[in-house]
Motif scaffolding. Sequence first.
Motif, short mmCIF file in Angstrom:
data_model
loop_
_atom_site.label_atom_id
_atom_site.label_comp_id
_atom_site.label_asym_id
_atom_site.label_seq_id
_atom_site.Cartn_x
_atom_site.Cartn_y
_atom_site.Cartn_z
N GLY A 135 0.80 -1.22 0.00
CA GLY A 135 0.00 0.00 0.00
C GLY A 135 0.83 1.27 0.00
N HIS A 136 2.08 1.16 -0.45
CA HIS A 136 2.95 2.35 -0.46
C HIS A 136 3.64 2.50 -1.80
N LEU A 137 3.79 3.74 -2.21
CA LEU A 137 4.50 4.06 -3.44
C LEU A 137 5.53 5.13 -3.17
N CYS A 138 6.71 4.94 -3.77
CA CYS A 138 7.80 5.91 -3.66
C CYS A 138 8.16 6.35 -5.07
N ARG A 139 7.92 7.60 -5.41
CA ARG A 139 8.18 8.04 -6.78
C ARG A 139 9.67 8.15 -7.09
N CYS A 140 10.47 8.47 -6.07
CA CYS A 140 11.91 8.52 -6.32
C CYS A 140 12.45 7.11 -6.56
N GLY A 141 11.74 6.10 -6.09
CA GLY A 141 12.15 4.72 -6.33
C GLY A 141 13.24 4.24 -5.40
N ALA A 142 13.13 4.57 -4.12
CA ALA A 142 14.17 4.18 -3.15
C ALA A 142 13.94 2.77 -2.62
N TYR A 143 13.37 1.91 -3.44
CA TYR A 143 12.92 0.60 -2.96
C TYR A 143 14.05 -0.33 -2.54
N GLU A 144 15.20 -0.25 -3.18
CA GLU A 144 16.30 -1.13 -2.78
C GLU A 144 16.66 -0.87 -1.32
N GLY A 145 16.80 0.40 -0.99
CA GLY A 145 17.14 0.77 0.38
C GLY A 145 16.02 0.44 1.35
N ILE A 146 14.80 0.62 0.91
CA ILE A 146 13.64 0.34 1.77
C ILE A 146 13.60 -1.15 2.09
N ALA A 147 13.74 -1.98 1.07
CA ALA A 147 13.68 -3.43 1.29
C ALA A 147 14.82 -3.87 2.21
N ALA A 148 16.00 -3.32 1.99
CA ALA A 148 17.15 -3.69 2.83
C ALA A 148 16.92 -3.22 4.27
N ALA A 149 16.34 -2.05 4.42
CA ALA A 149 16.12 -1.49 5.76
C ALA A 149 15.12 -2.34 6.54
N VAL A 150 14.03 -2.72 5.90
CA VAL A 150 13.01 -3.49 6.61
C VAL A 150 13.57 -4.87 6.99
N ALA A 151 14.30 -5.49 6.07
CA ALA A 151 14.88 -6.80 6.37
C ALA A 151 15.84 -6.70 7.55
N ALA A 152 16.67 -5.65 7.55
CA ALA A 152 17.66 -5.51 8.62
C ALA A 152 16.99 -5.20 9.96
N ALA A 153 15.94 -4.38 9.93
CA ALA A 153 15.24 -4.06 11.18
C ALA A 153 14.58 -5.32 11.74
N CYS A 154 14.02 -6.15 10.86
CA CYS A 154 13.39 -7.40 11.31
C CYS A 154 14.44 -8.34 11.92
N ALA A 155 15.65 -8.29 11.39
CA ALA A 155 16.70 -9.17 11.88
C ALA A 155 17.31 -8.65 13.18
N GLY A 156 16.80 -7.53 13.66
CA GLY A 156 17.29 -7.02 14.94
C GLY A 156 18.60 -6.26 14.83
N GLU A 157 18.92 -5.79 13.62
CA GLU A 157 20.21 -5.12 13.45
C GLU A 157 20.19 -3.66 13.89
N PHE A 158 19.02 -3.14 14.22
CA PHE A 158 18.97 -1.72 14.57
C PHE A 158 18.30 -1.47 15.92
N ASP A 159 18.48 -2.42 16.83
CA ASP A 159 17.90 -2.22 18.15
C ASP A 159 18.67 -1.19 18.96
N THR A 160 19.89 -0.92 18.55
CA THR A 160 20.62 0.18 19.18
C THR A 160 21.04 1.16 18.08
N GLU A 161 21.31 2.37 18.50
CA GLU A 161 21.71 3.41 17.54
C GLU A 161 23.01 2.98 16.86
N PRO A 162 23.03 2.94 15.51
CA PRO A 162 24.26 2.49 14.84
C PRO A 162 25.38 3.51 15.00
N GLU A 163 26.60 3.00 14.88
CA GLU A 163 27.78 3.87 14.90
C GLU A 163 27.75 4.76 13.66
#
Lengths: 883, 330
Positions: free
Chosen positions: A133-161
């Motif tokens: 249900g979301h559209l990004c006209r700039c097309g930042a989908y590669e980063g979006i997909a990577a971000a969601v996968a990483a957040a699900c994997a628990g990689e961002f539970d603390t503030e990154p360096e």
Amino acid sequence: MDLEVNGSPAPAPDPDTPGATAADHIRDGLGLTGTKIACGDGVCGACTVLLDGSPTVSCLLPADALPGRSVTTVEGLGGAHPVQRAFAAHDGLQCGYCTPGFVMTAAAFTDAWRAEHGDVRPDRDTIADALAGHLCRCGAYEGIAAAVAAACAGEFDTEPEGEPPRADAHDKVTGRAMFTVDRAPEGCWEGVIVRSTHPHARIRSVDPAGARVDAGTGAGTDSAPVFVDLLGENRVVRYVGQPIAAVAAPTRARARAAAEAVRVDYEPLPAVLTQEEARAPNAPELYPSRNERRAAPSYAEGTATAAPWRGNVRGPFTLRWRAGTALKRLRAAGRSADPRLVAEEYTTAAQLHTALEPHACVADWSREGALTLYMSTQAVSDMADAVAERWDLPRDRVRVVTEYVGGGFGAKATLTTDIVASTELSRLARVPVSVALTRAEELTDAGYRPGTRTRVALLADDRGDLAAMSVDSYGDGGVSYGSMTATLAALMYGRTPRRTRDYDVVTNHPPGAPFRGPGAPPMAFALEQAVDTMAHRLGEDPLSLRRRWDGNTRRRALYDRVAALPLWTDRPRGERTGRFRRGVGLAASNWLFIVSPRSKVELTVEDGVVVVRSATQDIGTGIRTVLRDVVADRLGAPPSSLSVRIGDSTSVHGSGAGGSRTTNSMGPAAAEAADRLRRALREHSPRVPASGPIPELALKEALASAEGLRVVGGRSLGRWERMSSLLSGGGDVAVGRGLIGAVHVMEVEVDTLLGRVRPTRCWAGIAAGRIYSDRLARNQCEGAVVQGVGYALHEERRDDPVTGTVLTDNMEDYRIPGLGDVPETEVYFHEEGFEHVPGGGVGLGEVSTVGVAASVANAVFDATGWRPRDLPIRPDRLIEGLR
Amino acid sequence: MTTTRPTDLGSALTELAGTGARPRAGGTDLTACVAHGVLAPAPVVDLTGIETLRGIDWRDDGSARVGALTSVHEVSADPRLGAAYPALARTAGALATPQIRRTATVGGNLLQRNRCWYLRNPAFDCFQTGGGSCPAREGDHLHGVVVDQGPCVAPHPSTVALALVAYDAVVEVSGDGGAVAERPVAGLYDGTDPSRDHVLDPSEVVTAVSLPAPAPGELAAYLRATGRSRSEWPLVEVTARLVRAEGGAGPVASAAVAVGGVARTPLRLPEVESSLVGAVPGAEPGAGFAAALDGLAARCSPLPATGYKVALLRETVRAGVERALGFARA
């Protein structure tokens, strides 16, 4: 009954606002502008909030359904949700307008996913389902997909360096970034445009229906609506949706009512709605007089080429290189039915820019004799110049402010209707006036990439070398002209004898506007398919043919990479059968190297911090970050010691975002400013070294003693750069030596039964010299693939054949790609070849999208043996073609 | 312009009876219709406070009664419903977007307005908005019907209706004075009436959908043909449910196949259904099925621009049925 917003009680909406949505109440009533409205139809998801914990599109939720419910907006998410950190770290955003909506759904999905599955990465399809249900006209989908996968994997539970790659990422993922549509100065009125309902008519009269037509006596003393005429001297409208007048009132509802009350007396004139009608003998002429032709709008970037008119046809604009030889060879080959002659015709559809932030401007004349404009523009400095000239103001009495821009793509670089109307209305009303286009207006009258019909003829000689080329193209830009499609083909494949001719056929449709690589995607769609056809005729691999024909050294380096690319070398061969067929296609891209020689960057020392300023603007492409990175790198100082403030015309001149020129113009200016700052700081502190990183303490000490220091760096013309007469751009455009290249390799899977093309993988090789900010440049190139895929497969403005009214004036019917529609994309940068350019790098915003649609089409041919002649490659066309 | 939010059905019906007020459930379509001028603003009776219209009840025979305010998402995600009525659950899970599925209701989905771009553009009048013509028929109807039932050429918009028609489900409708009537879901629609998308008056409220007792081991699939992969209105859509003999272990004993995107109403395809009797799960359906698919062309009466839907209907039905059977074509 109250509602709860972000954990606290909040006032319920006024029950007396019929039709108000939850999004209206959240933004206008509660001032929570992180929630954005883009499509207004529940399609794009920009307005998503959590309603009792569930992601909900607030634009389709009635405001009066809110009481008793609990709402969480992006402001309520804080800024430390793992998804927000992940979006920033993976750069899952560009302009940032869709970002709050994405973040809300992604946060809810991530929390639910982890609760159910633990810290496991979901696959891309699962993420695409969740974000459907979301559209990004700039097309930042590669980063979006990577971000969601990483957040699900628990990689961002603390503030990154470390800092995120994008300087303004935090403001965008938290909804704090203020766009023009978020500006509502005290006492601001709203303006509404009155538009033509006829495709062609003379306007006999316009009755303001009681709205005030002259300046009142004082600010705020009179709340009656005000009215301004927008037609000017020529009282003819030439398309449905053309602006006629504008009204403003203290509220949107009153302004709409005042607009509906305006009476326009039309004398209908015969209209021409198709290219065929326009070219028919005795067709009604859109521009019968020389003066009207001179005043006709151009969709060319910069100055349009000179060309004659004949009826509704303008052109040709011809480029010749041994054209007589080319034509003689082509004609002889035609007569002898030479199999080495490829003569084909291709068409493309009108592509709408569809920036998620519409054209919007808040004009304020309330300072005596001075004008402040908040506008969604991609050319802050140029607009300030243009406004000063149009309203006859000293330049220093005009201020244009553009902090964040929700996408532009070429359509936000001129004095558009929103700017003119809000400025005129504010002058009468003596209060600030905001004009923001509705989505329907934005998709009707905010420009588009014109449709084209292009004939290509290529002839190969006995050795398979290119012997002759001819390209004729007809632009379909409604009432406007400015085709460059054929002309751009003249820059491809060496110096073989050739002729290119550009024409325009005007009709009673809205005018086009420059759109990312104007003219080049339709050129590539035709030329790159013709080259592909030739390769098949010659029985040669399409890569090998291009390596022989294409003399561009930078692209040749990319071809060398492709030759070793598994995506290419392991592609399927031979005839494919069955329902799903895979294919791989290749296309070359070309673009000019353009620079803004007036670009300047100012550095000042304020409160011990270096402040970087310029009147440039960041439309999502990342110049804020480039300025930060260049200055930090040049000084050897941490980025956190800098503050970048752009988007204000009171700063030094900055480049407009057009022609892929911002980074290569602003970057060297920033470098020069940084060098000047270093020299100036050395006078304050001998511990600042002449070169190399400035030690942290030394910098701190020097800055402390240099409060108020100001230096300016510029981007003077390099040795290989010349001012251009063809591309005007406010006297701020020069063309540099060397063409920018790209090569796209696209893999698709074609569902031959249901007619769907699914791009699966893409390799984007970009030869634009040195890269300034790697992740941002990749993101832009990934988005260019997204827009190219949309152009290839889904995007098409459609009009009513009887009136010309745009039917796809909403984002349900005008279809841009979602995460599930785009290929997994790998970007490769060839960074050599522009060492002669200050900074060593040139622009990549346009070259990165030019050949994408062509590569999709070549892949479809490879998969099916059917060559797409028309864009977009819709299911009905594919089904017809494969029959 | 008022919105009321009664907590019992009786009050809602009273407020709707002859007042010109409109019932509203999730409000997703109503909000868009008012915004686009399809509907003039009118008083609204918000039904979402009526708890009795919400949720899924199970009867002794194992059949379900789904309250009209049950969200589309809930229908797609409820485990027991998914096991008993897989065709309904899969169909509900495939429409619109995740956000809209959570807000939109079963009742609202059945009674939404069609998606014709002329209807939803205030510049045009048509049969649905009091005009006397169909501008899409003469104009651009690329997404229009391929089975031409009457003056209007907009395909039926309700995807949920496909599944319910495939189950021969019944809607409960409460009207003026509290009268309750039951009618087949298919009876909500009249393809020959171009003036409206369903036959109910604004004073009538769909309160629930009743499904027949589930068939054990039912095989089901939903499929839509679109340009993009997700979140797009279907060009053609199909819900297929195959009931197996031998208590759910044998070949297909009966089939129900409903299609959308092709006509003003959801259509059942009895000739395709009967051709599937005897089909074996996991295997390619027989020659009778292929013949029935080819026969679908005879049902079609394409408009000038919808001829492609003849082939697309055949292939979508083929792919949907094969998916339900678990037969994977190379």
